[in-house]
Write an enzyme that holds these catalytic residues in place. Structure first.
Site, short mmCIF file in Angstrom:
data_model
loop_
_atom_site.label_atom_id
_atom_site.label_comp_id
_atom_site.label_asym_id
_atom_site.label_seq_id
_atom_site.Cartn_x
_atom_site.Cartn_y
_atom_site.Cartn_z
N HIS A 42 0.86 -1.36 -0.07
CA HIS A 42 0.07 0.01 -0.12
C HIS A 42 0.85 1.25 -0.06
O HIS A 42 0.35 2.18 -0.70
CB HIS A 42 -0.98 0.05 1.02
CG HIS A 42 -1.97 -1.03 1.41
ND1 HIS A 42 -1.66 -2.17 2.24
CD2 HIS A 42 -2.98 -1.31 0.72
CE1 HIS A 42 -2.68 -2.76 2.37
NE2 HIS A 42 -3.62 -2.61 1.33
N VAL A 181 4.68 -5.46 -4.75
CA VAL A 181 5.70 -5.43 -3.63
C VAL A 181 5.69 -6.77 -3.04
O VAL A 181 4.86 -7.28 -2.49
CB VAL A 181 5.62 -4.10 -2.85
CG1 VAL A 181 6.65 -4.44 -1.50
CG2 VAL A 181 5.35 -3.02 -3.45
N ARG A 192 -3.80 -10.42 4.12
CA ARG A 192 -3.95 -12.06 4.51
C ARG A 192 -2.89 -12.67 4.88
O ARG A 192 -3.07 -13.60 5.54
CB ARG A 192 -4.70 -12.67 3.12
CG ARG A 192 -6.03 -12.21 2.98
CD ARG A 192 -6.56 -12.71 1.53
NE ARG A 192 -7.84 -12.02 1.05
CZ ARG A 192 -8.88 -12.61 1.46
NH1 ARG A 192 -9.00 -13.56 1.99
NH2 ARG A 192 -10.00 -11.82 1.08
P1 AMP Z 1 -6.54 -3.76 -0.53
O1 AMP Z 1 -6.25 -2.81 0.68
O2 AMP Z 1 -6.15 -5.14 -0.27
O3 AMP Z 1 -7.78 -3.21 -1.11
O4 AMP Z 1 -5.42 -2.94 -1.40
C1 AMP Z 1 -5.55 -1.72 -1.77
C2 AMP Z 1 -4.55 -1.41 -2.93
O5 AMP Z 1 -3.26 -1.99 -2.63
C3 AMP Z 1 -5.07 -2.29 -4.20
O6 AMP Z 1 -4.89 -1.41 -5.32
C4 AMP Z 1 -4.16 -3.31 -4.30
O7 AMP Z 1 -3.87 -3.82 -5.72
C5 AMP Z 1 -2.85 -2.78 -3.63
N1 AMP Z 1 -1.95 -3.45 -3.34
C6 AMP Z 1 -2.24 -4.56 -2.37
N2 AMP Z 1 -1.11 -5.45 -2.11
C7 AMP Z 1 -0.24 -5.09 -2.78
C8 AMP Z 1 1.34 -5.33 -3.17
N3 AMP Z 1 1.84 -6.49 -2.36
N4 AMP Z 1 1.98 -4.43 -4.09
C9 AMP Z 1 1.34 -3.58 -4.74
N5 AMP Z 1 -0.03 -3.05 -4.43
C10 AMP Z 1 -0.52 -3.74 -3.64
#
Ligand code: AMP
Length: 288
Positions: A42, A181, A192
């Site tokens: 994030h 990342v 998760r």
């Molecule tokens: P989430 O909180 O899981 O809904 O993710 C919010 C944003 O962060 C989404 O656009 C995800 O694709 C991105 N995101 C989550 N994990 C990663 C990661 N490991 N690398 C890059 N972006 C990520």
């Protein structure tokens, strides 16, 4: 006023508070939607938004309509104080932290169906998930009205669907995809991952290993989609703690499974259950 590292972001909890917080902020405006429990994945999106925009807005909202499983929703990690610290360090100006009523005011009933691309891959295993994602993204883009919005490539199908609805519905903002990342051993960072038991944590690298196997095979000249899928499947099959849901080699825009020898870019993606935790990973190969 722009927050620098050391100034906590302005926290807006309602649509009206968000509107007030945005009045007079300089453009361009970058937006990063999240569900909180922020990790370095994030943060990479927030930093990119910081680099490219005068004002950075993020949202922290665990969207109930994209969870098919009430237990999964209840188990989703939440730590607002830690998230706001990370947001401050990344230079976020405004954090929109709405409750469910602020996003879906009483009586709201509109949903977005992104069509066939929402029913394959993740959508096949999680019916309704991408309708929930598409609808909340449309609402958030409408409220924030960003010049750019940042999404991770790890959630590859989500990125494809968000690009599509923004184009189809003429929603505001250029959608910027950001690289995945990873932990040092290759596991894609995800909220998760904290739920993985120690033995499963080591096994969870199997998703990345499967992507690498297909990418290497492709790099050595194998362009048959079936062979690339088989390479991913074989890696996951060799990991006793993992159970594969799907291994896909697809067109990166329409998400149709590729058949036969391939010349253009391909989206490799897979989902597997590792010790009761559903993990996904993806990579695009063959880009010119
Ligand atoms: P989430 O909180 O899981 O809904 O993710 C919010 C944003 O962060 C989404 O656009 C995800 O694709 C991105 N995101 C989550 N994990 C990663 C990661 N490991 N690398 C890059 N972006 C990520």
């Amino acid at each position: 006023m722009t927050a620098d590292a050391g100034t906590r972001p302005v926290v807006a909890r309602t649509r009206a508070e968000l509107r007030d917080a945005l009045v007079g902020t300089p453009g361009p405006r970058g937006f990063v939607p999240t569900m909180g429990a922020l990790h370095d994945g994030h943060v990479s999106l927030l930093r990119r938004a910081r680099d490219e925009n005068a004002t950075v807005v993020m949202s922290i909202f665990v969207n109930p309509t994209q969870f098919e499983d009430a237990t999964d929703l209840a188990a989703y990690p939440r730590d607002l104080a830690a998230d706001l610290d990370r947001a401050r360090d990344a230079g976020v100006d405004v954090a929109f932290v709405p409750d469910v009523e602020a996003v879906y005011p009483h009586g709201s009933s509109t949903t977005i169906d992104p069509g066939a691309i929402a029913r394959v891959l993740e959508g096949a295993s999680r019916p309704g998930h991408f309708s929930g994602v598409a609808t909340v993204v449309a609402i958030l883009l409408g409220l924030v009205a960003p010049h750019r919005a940042y999404f991770g490539e790890k959630d590859a199908q989500q990125l494809v669907i968000v690009r599509r609805i923004v184009r189809d519905l003429a929603l505001p903002g250029e959608i910027v995809g950001c690289p995945t990342v990873r932990e040092p051993d290759g596991l894609a960072m995800s909220s998760r991952n904290a739920r993985l038991a120690p033995a499963d944590r080591a096994a969870a690298t199997v998703l990345h290993r499967a992507l690498l196997a297909a990418r290497d095979l492709h790099g050595s000249g194998t362009t048959e989609a079936d062979a690339l899928r088989a390479a991913m499947r074989a890696v996951v099959a060799a990991e006793a703690r993992a159970r594969l849901d799907y291994a896909s080699v697809a067109d990166p825009e329409i998400l149709e499974e590729a058949q036969g020898p391939q010349v253009g870019p391909l989206l490799l993606s897979l989902a597997a259950d590792v010790g009761g935790v559903r993990l996904i990973d993806a990579e695009t190969i063959g880009r010119p």
